[in-house]
Enzyme design. Sequence first.
Site, short mmCIF file in Angstrom:
data_model
loop_
_atom_site.label_atom_id
_atom_site.label_comp_id
_atom_site.label_asym_id
_atom_site.label_seq_id
_atom_site.Cartn_x
_atom_site.Cartn_y
_atom_site.Cartn_z
N ARG A 51 19.04 14.26 -46.01
CA ARG A 51 17.89 15.21 -45.51
C ARG A 51 17.24 14.56 -44.08
NH1 ARG A 51 13.10 13.71 -47.11
NH2 ARG A 51 13.60 13.47 -49.42
N TYR A 103 9.78 39.21 -33.15
CA TYR A 103 10.62 39.35 -34.34
C TYR A 103 9.67 39.56 -35.75
CZ TYR A 103 13.91 37.73 -38.15
OH TYR A 103 14.60 37.85 -39.10
N ASP A 175 10.36 31.41 -28.05
CA ASP A 175 11.66 31.83 -28.81
C ASP A 175 12.76 32.33 -27.81
OD1 ASP A 175 13.42 33.13 -30.31
OD2 ASP A 175 11.90 33.74 -31.93
N LYS A 200 22.12 34.08 -34.67
CA LYS A 200 22.34 34.88 -33.46
C LYS A 200 23.40 34.50 -32.43
CE LYS A 200 18.94 36.66 -36.01
NZ LYS A 200 17.55 36.62 -35.72
C1 PLP Z 1 16.37 36.43 -36.48
C2 PLP Z 1 15.17 35.61 -35.56
C3 PLP Z 1 14.49 34.72 -35.96
C4 PLP Z 1 14.44 34.22 -37.54
O1 PLP Z 1 15.68 33.65 -37.60
P1 PLP Z 1 16.40 33.27 -38.89
O2 PLP Z 1 17.52 32.72 -38.66
O3 PLP Z 1 16.83 34.72 -39.51
O4 PLP Z 1 15.70 32.84 -40.00
C5 PLP Z 1 13.45 34.44 -35.17
N1 PLP Z 1 13.36 34.92 -33.95
C6 PLP Z 1 14.27 35.95 -33.57
C7 PLP Z 1 13.79 36.39 -32.11
C8 PLP Z 1 15.12 36.47 -34.26
O5 PLP Z 1 16.05 37.38 -34.03
#
Ligand code: PLP
Length: 384
Positions: A51, A103, A175, A200
């Site tokens: 962990r 998001y 983000d 992504k």
């Molecule tokens: C998908 C996404 C998230 C969350 O990520 P996960 O890997 O699905 O938990 C956060 N911010 C943005 C802009 C996203 O597209």
Amino acid sequence: MPDQNLKLATRLIHAGVAPDPSTGAIMTPIFQTSTYVQTAPGEHKGYEYARTQNPTRAALQSALANIENGKYGLCFGSGMAATDAVAKLLQPGDEVIVSNDLYGGTYRIFTKIFANYGIVFHFIDMQDAGNIANYVNEKTKMIWVETPTNPLLNIIDIEAAAEISKAHHLLLVVDNTFASPYLQNPLDWGADIVLHSATKYLGGHSDVVHGVLIVNDAALEERLRFIQNSCGAVPGPQDCFLVLRGIKTLHVRMQRHCENGRKIAEWLRQHPKVGKVLWCGFEDHPNHAIARKQMRDFGGMISFTLKDDNINAALEVLKKTELFSLAESLGGVESLIGHPATMTHASIPQEDRIARGLSDSLIRLSVGIEDADDLIADLAQAIG
Ligand SMILES: *Cc1c(COP(=O)(O)O)cnc(C)c1O
């Protein structure tokens, strides 16, 4: 280990990975282990319990820090787990200023989880970054920016947000999921924490769920690492391996995402049945100048409305596309089509959505790296 003076294309392939010392394996192995043998109590090779540390994760964390022009990377089991870790820097009574087009899951964790712990979130329009200053008070601790915004694809000036953040000794979180490190590096503009859903573009192949934080400040890294280890939302080594493999082609994938994005945005814009096309590469996009300043190109995320601006017309298009798969998520090699109002942003109440300009007929495309002509033909038959 390549230094940060090398070009991104080189760092994407070499950063963080060294031949495995025991075998010479060129690719970092998947260290599928929960613990590590010690020669005497406390005598070990830097790894005690998985962990806390894992060599596959360590390679990825160091690669990610390098490609975001940062010092420290921290990996999590998902983008939301990374978001959760950042929010745990806060205490009851603290206030956060958040971009209002973001998001849906981020909106959900803030309003449905952390609001219950006494943290106050202000969701505001940041297209004029000066607006952020209007919401700063003595309880403000953090500014949370997502740019390009989701799904309206506006651009927020990271440098301007950082000026306000620094003036008030706040933490600026960006983000960077939609842009990826290929298009923009928020730490260079003054951000304190960069967040990615590596699910992504970083992973890039729609085969892994993973999250990342990158920071420059050692004290902040220590606090986040403490949270990462204490709360335990760490990714498994195989998921780290997949992201490590994914980032090696980020530059070639992104180049094609951008090329295809431009062709499709321009094609959509001249289509008689299409209403508005939202893509930050258009010179008349309201934030195009900021996009030009902080981004190297404009990406493959496009949203559009239909002139017949109703939900059923949009749902018809979604039903008909064949190459564009109807799915949540983005940033993979294959093209996806989505309907934010009923899918990614369904957790935002309808009146809030409409107030923010997210109409019920808005369609979002994640343009993949297939042949652009085939993608355009698919949209042509679907839009009719
Ligand atoms: C998908 C996404 C998230 C969350 O990520 P996960 O890997 O699905 O938990 C956060 N911010 C943005 C802009 C996203 O597209």
